[in-house]
Design a protein around this motif. Structure first.
Motif, PDB file in Angstrom:
ATOM      1  N   TYR A  94       0.812  -1.216   0.000  1.00 19.08           N
ATOM      2  CA  TYR A  94       0.000   0.000   0.000  1.00 19.08           C
ATOM      3  C   TYR A  94       0.848   1.270   0.000  1.00 19.08           C
ATOM      4  O   TYR A  94       0.559   2.193  -0.765  1.00 19.08           O
ATOM      5  CB  TYR A  94      -0.956  -0.015   1.195  1.00 19.08           C
ATOM      6  CG  TYR A  94      -1.800   1.224   1.332  1.00 19.08           C
ATOM      7  CD1 TYR A  94      -3.014   1.324   0.668  1.00 19.08           C
ATOM      8  CD2 TYR A  94      -1.395   2.297   2.128  1.00 19.08           C
ATOM      9  CE1 TYR A  94      -3.797   2.457   0.792  1.00 19.08           C
ATOM     10  CE2 TYR A  94      -2.175   3.433   2.255  1.00 19.08           C
ATOM     11  CZ  TYR A  94      -3.374   3.507   1.590  1.00 19.08           C
ATOM     12  OH  TYR A  94      -4.146   4.623   1.703  1.00 19.08           O
ATOM     13  N   PRO A  95       1.905   1.349   0.832  1.00 23.29           N
ATOM     14  CA  PRO A  95       2.676   2.601   0.861  1.00 23.29           C
ATOM     15  C   PRO A  95       3.229   3.029  -0.496  1.00 23.29           C
ATOM     16  O   PRO A  95       3.289   4.219  -0.789  1.00 23.29           O
ATOM     17  CB  PRO A  95       3.818   2.308   1.840  1.00 23.29           C
ATOM     18  CG  PRO A  95       3.262   1.255   2.734  1.00 23.29           C
ATOM     19  CD  PRO A  95       2.382   0.406   1.836  1.00 23.29           C
ATOM     20  N   GLU A  96       3.602   2.110  -1.326  1.00 28.54           N
ATOM     21  CA  GLU A  96       4.134   2.502  -2.631  1.00 28.54           C
ATOM     22  C   GLU A  96       3.074   2.545  -3.713  1.00 28.54           C
ATOM     23  O   GLU A  96       3.206   3.297  -4.679  1.00 28.54           O
ATOM     24  CB  GLU A  96       5.287   1.582  -3.046  1.00 28.54           C
ATOM     25  CG  GLU A  96       4.880   0.140  -3.266  1.00 28.54           C
ATOM     26  CD  GLU A  96       6.070  -0.787  -3.358  1.00 28.54           C
ATOM     27  OE1 GLU A  96       6.207  -1.435  -4.414  1.00 28.54           O
ATOM     28  OE2 GLU A  96       6.826  -0.854  -2.391  1.00 28.54           O
ATOM     29  N   GLU A  99      -0.728   4.903  -1.220  1.00 27.95           N
ATOM     30  CA  GLU A  99      -0.601   5.913  -0.165  1.00 27.95           C
ATOM     31  C   GLU A  99      -0.302   7.322  -0.669  1.00 27.95           C
ATOM     32  O   GLU A  99      -0.930   8.288  -0.195  1.00 27.95           O
ATOM     33  CB  GLU A  99       0.456   5.482   0.847  1.00 27.95           C
ATOM     34  CG  GLU A  99       0.574   6.434   2.015  1.00 27.95           C
ATOM     35  CD  GLU A  99       1.520   5.911   3.082  1.00 27.95           C
ATOM     36  OE1 GLU A  99       2.024   6.760   3.823  1.00 27.95           O
ATOM     37  OE2 GLU A  99       1.760   4.697   3.175  1.00 27.95           O
ATOM     38  N   PRO A 100       0.604   7.521  -1.633  1.00 25.09           N
ATOM     39  CA  PRO A 100       0.874   8.904  -2.060  1.00 25.09           C
ATOM     40  C   PRO A 100      -0.353   9.619  -2.623  1.00 25.09           C
ATOM     41  O   PRO A 100      -0.589  10.794  -2.307  1.00 25.09           O
ATOM     42  CB  PRO A 100       1.963   8.738  -3.131  1.00 25.09           C
ATOM     43  CG  PRO A 100       2.624   7.434  -2.804  1.00 25.09           C
ATOM     44  CD  PRO A 100       1.520   6.568  -2.259  1.00 25.09           C
ATOM     45  N   THR A 102      -3.493   8.811  -1.954  1.00 22.46           N
ATOM     46  CA  THR A 102      -4.434   8.949  -0.845  1.00 22.46           C
ATOM     47  C   THR A 102      -4.079  10.161   0.013  1.00 22.46           C
ATOM     48  O   THR A 102      -4.961  10.909   0.433  1.00 22.46           O
ATOM     49  CB  THR A 102      -4.465   7.662   0.007  1.00 22.46           C
ATOM     50  OG1 THR A 102      -4.840   6.568  -0.833  1.00 22.46           O
ATOM     51  CG2 THR A 102      -5.467   7.776   1.145  1.00 22.46           C
ATOM     52  N   ASN A 103      -2.797  10.382   0.260  1.00 22.89           N
ATOM     53  CA  ASN A 103      -2.383  11.565   1.022  1.00 22.89           C
ATOM     54  C   ASN A 103      -2.787  12.846   0.313  1.00 22.89           C
ATOM     55  O   ASN A 103      -3.269  13.791   0.944  1.00 22.89           O
ATOM     56  CB  ASN A 103      -0.875  11.547   1.280  1.00 22.89           C
ATOM     57  CG  ASN A 103      -0.507  10.663   2.435  1.00 22.89           C
ATOM     58  OD1 ASN A 103      -1.259  10.503   3.391  1.00 22.89           O
ATOM     59  ND2 ASN A 103       0.669  10.063   2.356  1.00 22.89           N
ATOM     60  N   ARG A 154      -6.155  11.108   9.322  1.00 24.40           N
ATOM     61  CA  ARG A 154      -5.420  10.512   8.201  1.00 24.40           C
ATOM     62  C   ARG A 154      -5.358   8.989   8.324  1.00 24.40           C
ATOM     63  O   ARG A 154      -5.520   8.265   7.340  1.00 24.40           O
ATOM     64  CB  ARG A 154      -4.016  11.114   8.112  1.00 24.40           C
ATOM     65  CG  ARG A 154      -3.335  10.852   6.789  1.00 24.40           C
ATOM     66  CD  ARG A 154      -2.030  11.609   6.666  1.00 24.40           C
ATOM     67  NE  ARG A 154      -2.180  13.047   6.670  1.00 24.40           N
ATOM     68  CZ  ARG A 154      -2.365  13.783   5.573  1.00 24.40           C
ATOM     69  NH1 ARG A 154      -2.421  13.224   4.391  1.00 24.40           N
ATOM     70  NH2 ARG A 154      -2.487  15.095   5.663  1.00 24.40           N
ATOM     71  N   ALA A 155      -5.157   8.486   9.532  1.00 28.14           N
ATOM     72  CA  ALA A 155      -5.067   7.031   9.731  1.00 28.14           C
ATOM     73  C   ALA A 155      -6.390   6.349   9.387  1.00 28.14           C
ATOM     74  O   ALA A 155      -6.402   5.293   8.743  1.00 28.14           O
ATOM     75  CB  ALA A 155      -4.660   6.718  11.173  1.00 28.14           C
ATOM     76  N   HIS A 158      -6.752   6.362   5.578  1.00 32.05           N
ATOM     77  CA  HIS A 158      -5.899   5.327   4.969  1.00 32.05           C
ATOM     78  C   HIS A 158      -6.459   3.930   5.236  1.00 32.05           C
ATOM     79  O   HIS A 158      -6.430   3.071   4.353  1.00 32.05           O
ATOM     80  CB  HIS A 158      -4.456   5.428   5.479  1.00 32.05           C
ATOM     81  CG  HIS A 158      -3.647   6.462   4.775  1.00 32.05           C
ATOM     82  ND1 HIS A 158      -3.242   6.328   3.468  1.00 32.05           N
ATOM     83  CD2 HIS A 158      -3.173   7.669   5.179  1.00 32.05           C
ATOM     84  CE1 HIS A 158      -2.549   7.391   3.101  1.00 32.05           C
ATOM     85  NE2 HIS A 158      -2.506   8.223   4.119  1.00 32.05           N
ATOM     86  N   GLN A 159      -6.969   3.717   6.420  1.00 30.83           N
ATOM     87  CA  GLN A 159      -7.562   2.417   6.737  1.00 30.83           C
ATOM     88  C   GLN A 159      -8.740   2.133   5.807  1.00 30.83           C
ATOM     89  O   GLN A 159      -8.901   1.016   5.317  1.00 30.83           O
ATOM     90  CB  GLN A 159      -8.015   2.375   8.199  1.00 30.83           C
ATOM     91  CG  GLN A 159      -8.588   1.025   8.601  1.00 30.83           C
ATOM     92  CD  GLN A 159      -8.948   0.969  10.077  1.00 30.83           C
ATOM     93  OE1 GLN A 159      -8.778   1.931  10.821  1.00 30.83           O
ATOM     94  NE2 GLN A 159      -9.444  -0.173  10.506  1.00 30.83           N
ATOM     95  N   THR A 162      -7.374   1.319   2.293  1.00 28.04           N
ATOM     96  CA  THR A 162      -6.778  -0.020   2.331  1.00 28.04           C
ATOM     97  C   THR A 162      -7.864  -1.079   2.332  1.00 28.04           C
ATOM     98  O   THR A 162      -7.804  -2.052   1.579  1.00 28.04           O
ATOM     99  CB  THR A 162      -5.888  -0.186   3.586  1.00 28.04           C
ATOM    100  OG1 THR A 162      -4.854   0.791   3.558  1.00 28.04           O
ATOM    101  CG2 THR A 162      -5.276  -1.574   3.655  1.00 28.04           C
TER     102      THR A 162
END
Length: 183
Positions: A94-96, A99-100, A102-103, A154-155, A158-159, A162
Motif C-alpha cells: 500500500y505505501p508505494e 498511499e501517495p 491517498t495523502n 489521516r489514519a 488510509h484504513q 486499504t
C-alpha cells in the motif's frame, strides 16, 4: 480476488471513467483531480493542486497505465480488474501503490486544513465530485469514523482506502467508499 472485490473495483471504475466512455484514460485521471480542485475552490496553480495533479499523474503512470494490455492508451473494465488482481495482492505494498495519492486526496478533501475530514467536507467532496449520493455519504462517513470523533483523521482515511482496495469482508464499512456496492 473475490466477487466482492470485483464489485468494488467495478464501482471504482465507473467513478474513474469520468467521461463515461467505458475506458479510463490519462485524461480521465486528470479530470478526477480537476474536479476535486474545482470543488475545493482551489486555483489550479496552487501547491495543493500541483501536488494532487503530480500524484494523479504518478497514479496513472505507475498503477493504471500498466494495466493497458493492448497498448491503446486506455484501460477497460476487464483490463483494470485483471490489473488490480495482479498488483493489489499484498496490503504491505500500500505505501508505494496507493498511499501517495491517498495523502493528496486527504489534503484536498480536508477543506479547512485542520488535519481531519469532517462529515461536511466528506460529503461535499464525495457527493459533488465522485457522484456518491448524500445519503450514502452520511452512512459511509459514520461507519468510517471508527472512534466516533465526528471526523476522519489521516489514519482512518488510509484504513478505509486499504480496506476498500484489499479487503474481502462483505460487512466492511469502506466497501461503499466510492458509492454503494450492490452485489
Amino acid at each position: 480476488m473475490t466477487a466482492l472485490q470485483d464489485l468494488k473495483y467495478g464501482q471504482w471504475f465507473r467513478g474513474a471513467d469520468v467521461d463515461g466512455d467505458g475506458f479510463i484514460t490519462q485524461r480521465d485521471v486528470r479530470m478526477m483531480s480537476e474536479r476535486y480542485i474545482a470543488a475545493r475552490g482551489t486555483a489550479p496553480d496552487t501547491a495543493t493542486a500541483r501536488l494532487l495533479t503530480e500524484g494523479m499523474d504518478g497514479f496513472w503512470a505507475n498503477v493504471i497505465a500498466p494495466m493497458d494490455q493492448d497498448g491503446d492508451g486506455k484501460v477497460d473494465l476487464r483490463e483494470m480488474t485483471e490489473g488490480f488482481r495482479r498488483v493489489l495482492t499484498d496490503p504491505a505494498l500500500y505505501p508505494e501503490q496507493i498511499e501517495p495519492v491517498t495523502n493528496c486526496f486527504f489534503d484536498l478533501v480536508d477543506l479547512n486544513g485542520d488535519g481531519k475530514i469532517d462529515r461536511a467536507e466528506f460529503q461535499q467532496m464525495f457527493d459533488s465530485v465522485a457522484g456518491v449520493p448524500g445519503e450514502d455519504c452520511a452512512a459511509v462517513f459514520a461507519a468510517l469514523d471508527r472512534d466516533g470523533s465526528g471526523a476522519l483523521d489521516r489514519a482512518e482515511f488510509h484504513q478505509a482506502v486499504t480496506e476498500f482496495f484489499y479487503g474481502n469482508d462483505p460487512d466492511a464499512p469502506a466497501n461503499h467508499l466510492f458509492g454503494r456496492v450492490v452485489g
